[in-house]
Design an enzyme around this catalytic site. Structure first.
Site, short mmCIF file in Angstrom:
data_model
loop_
_atom_site.label_atom_id
_atom_site.label_comp_id
_atom_site.label_asym_id
_atom_site.label_seq_id
_atom_site.Cartn_x
_atom_site.Cartn_y
_atom_site.Cartn_z
N GLU A 42 -2.26 -9.24 -4.55
CA GLU A 42 -1.16 -8.72 -3.73
C GLU A 42 -0.49 -9.85 -2.95
O GLU A 42 -1.14 -10.77 -2.46
CB GLU A 42 -1.71 -7.69 -2.75
CG GLU A 42 -0.67 -7.09 -1.81
CD GLU A 42 -1.28 -6.18 -0.75
OE1 GLU A 42 -0.52 -5.38 -0.19
OE2 GLU A 42 -2.50 -6.26 -0.50
N LYS A 111 4.66 -0.42 -3.21
CA LYS A 111 3.51 0.11 -2.49
C LYS A 111 3.92 1.27 -1.58
O LYS A 111 4.80 1.14 -0.73
CB LYS A 111 2.87 -1.00 -1.66
CG LYS A 111 1.63 -0.61 -0.88
CD LYS A 111 1.12 -1.83 -0.10
CE LYS A 111 -0.09 -1.51 0.74
NZ LYS A 111 -0.52 -2.71 1.53
N CYS A 146 -3.65 -2.29 -2.85
CA CYS A 146 -4.47 -2.43 -1.65
C CYS A 146 -4.75 -1.11 -0.92
O CYS A 146 -5.56 -0.32 -1.37
CB CYS A 146 -3.83 -3.47 -0.72
SG CYS A 146 -4.98 -4.24 0.44
#
Length: 261
Positions: A42, A111, A146
């Protein structure tokens, strides 16, 4: 299907330096292991330099997408391109790009879940589109970033759409490394699919990152796990036929009663 995961120490706020590092890693890795898929972590171009993202973020993937497509075509390799700080429509997103062997962008994901502990909402915009599957070499796959790992709905949605492999790209901190480990095993077991993760290492702004990039099979067995605080390459072959076997032997999906959930 052979994977090579770059458990990378990111140079904070230096996109050109990180691209140089990644290119050197790719050249070395392709020569030594010839993987089918490369995986990056990431925010690998900038690190979690939230306060200066306005300065170092790129515009609509204009730096990362050509970089990844060049690599994929040159080396005939698929790439799970981690994620980058990406400016779109006046906002900055945490965006991931997936490129196939032909240099085609086959998937882009922003995300969805922003980390409140890091005040991400002050610097980033959450993604507005649902997760969906993509294919590499004919295999259905999914990707989350994440903090998304804490939301099992995303992984289940991908599994219900047929994903056999879930990728998790991250900058996960050492202080919550047990969560990192446990949640990945849970996602693999409950969805009966491989989980392939790529985390970074190093320290930035007093936050230490855990490493421990993993490959977990649909039974929940750890096939590979990276060390803590050590930049390294994790390589392993996935026996993808195991997914169908596990789903047949323990028929979780046919046992679901969604109208009661």
């Amino acid at each position: 299907m052979k994977y090579a995961i770059y458990q990378m120490e990111i140079v904070a706020g230096k996109p050109s330096e990180n691209r140089r590092k990644v290119m050197e890693w790719v050249e070395k890795t392709m020569e030594s292991t010839s993987p089918d898929i490369l995986v990056l972590p990431e925010m690998w171009t900038t690190g979690y330099t939230l306060s200066i993202l306005e300065e170092v973020a790129e515009e609509t993937g204009q730096d990362t997408i050509p970089f990844l497509t060049e690599i994929s075509k040159r080396f005939n390799v698929n790439i799970i391109g981690g994620s980058v700080a990406n400016k779109k429509n006046g906002c900055i997103y945490n965006s991931s790009f997936v490129v196939n062997r032909l240099g085609e962008l086959v998937y882009e994901y922003d995300k969805i879940h922003l980390v409140p502990m890091l005040d991400e909402h002050l610097y980033l915009e959450g993604g507005k589109k649902k997760v969906s599957i993509f294919e590499l070499d004919g295999i259905k796959m999914g990707l989350i970033i994440c903090y998304d790992l804490r939301f099992p709905e995303l992984s289940r949605e991908l599994a219900l759409k047929g994903a056999e492999v879930l990728h998790v790209v991250a900058e996960w901190p050492t202080v919550r490394k047990e969560h990192w480990h446990t949640l990945q095993k849970a996602r693999a077991i409950e969805n009966q699919m491989f989980v392939v993760s790529c985390n970074c290492v190093g320290t930035y702004n007093n936050v230490e990152y855990a490493g421990m990039s993993m490959i977990i099979d649909p039974w929940g067995s750890e096939l590979s796990i990276g060390q803590e605080q050590s930049e390294e390459t994790i390589v392993n072959d996935l026996a993808l036929e195991l997914t169908a076997k596990v789903r047949k032997d323990v028929p979780v999906f046919s046992s679901r009663v969604p109208e009661l959930y």
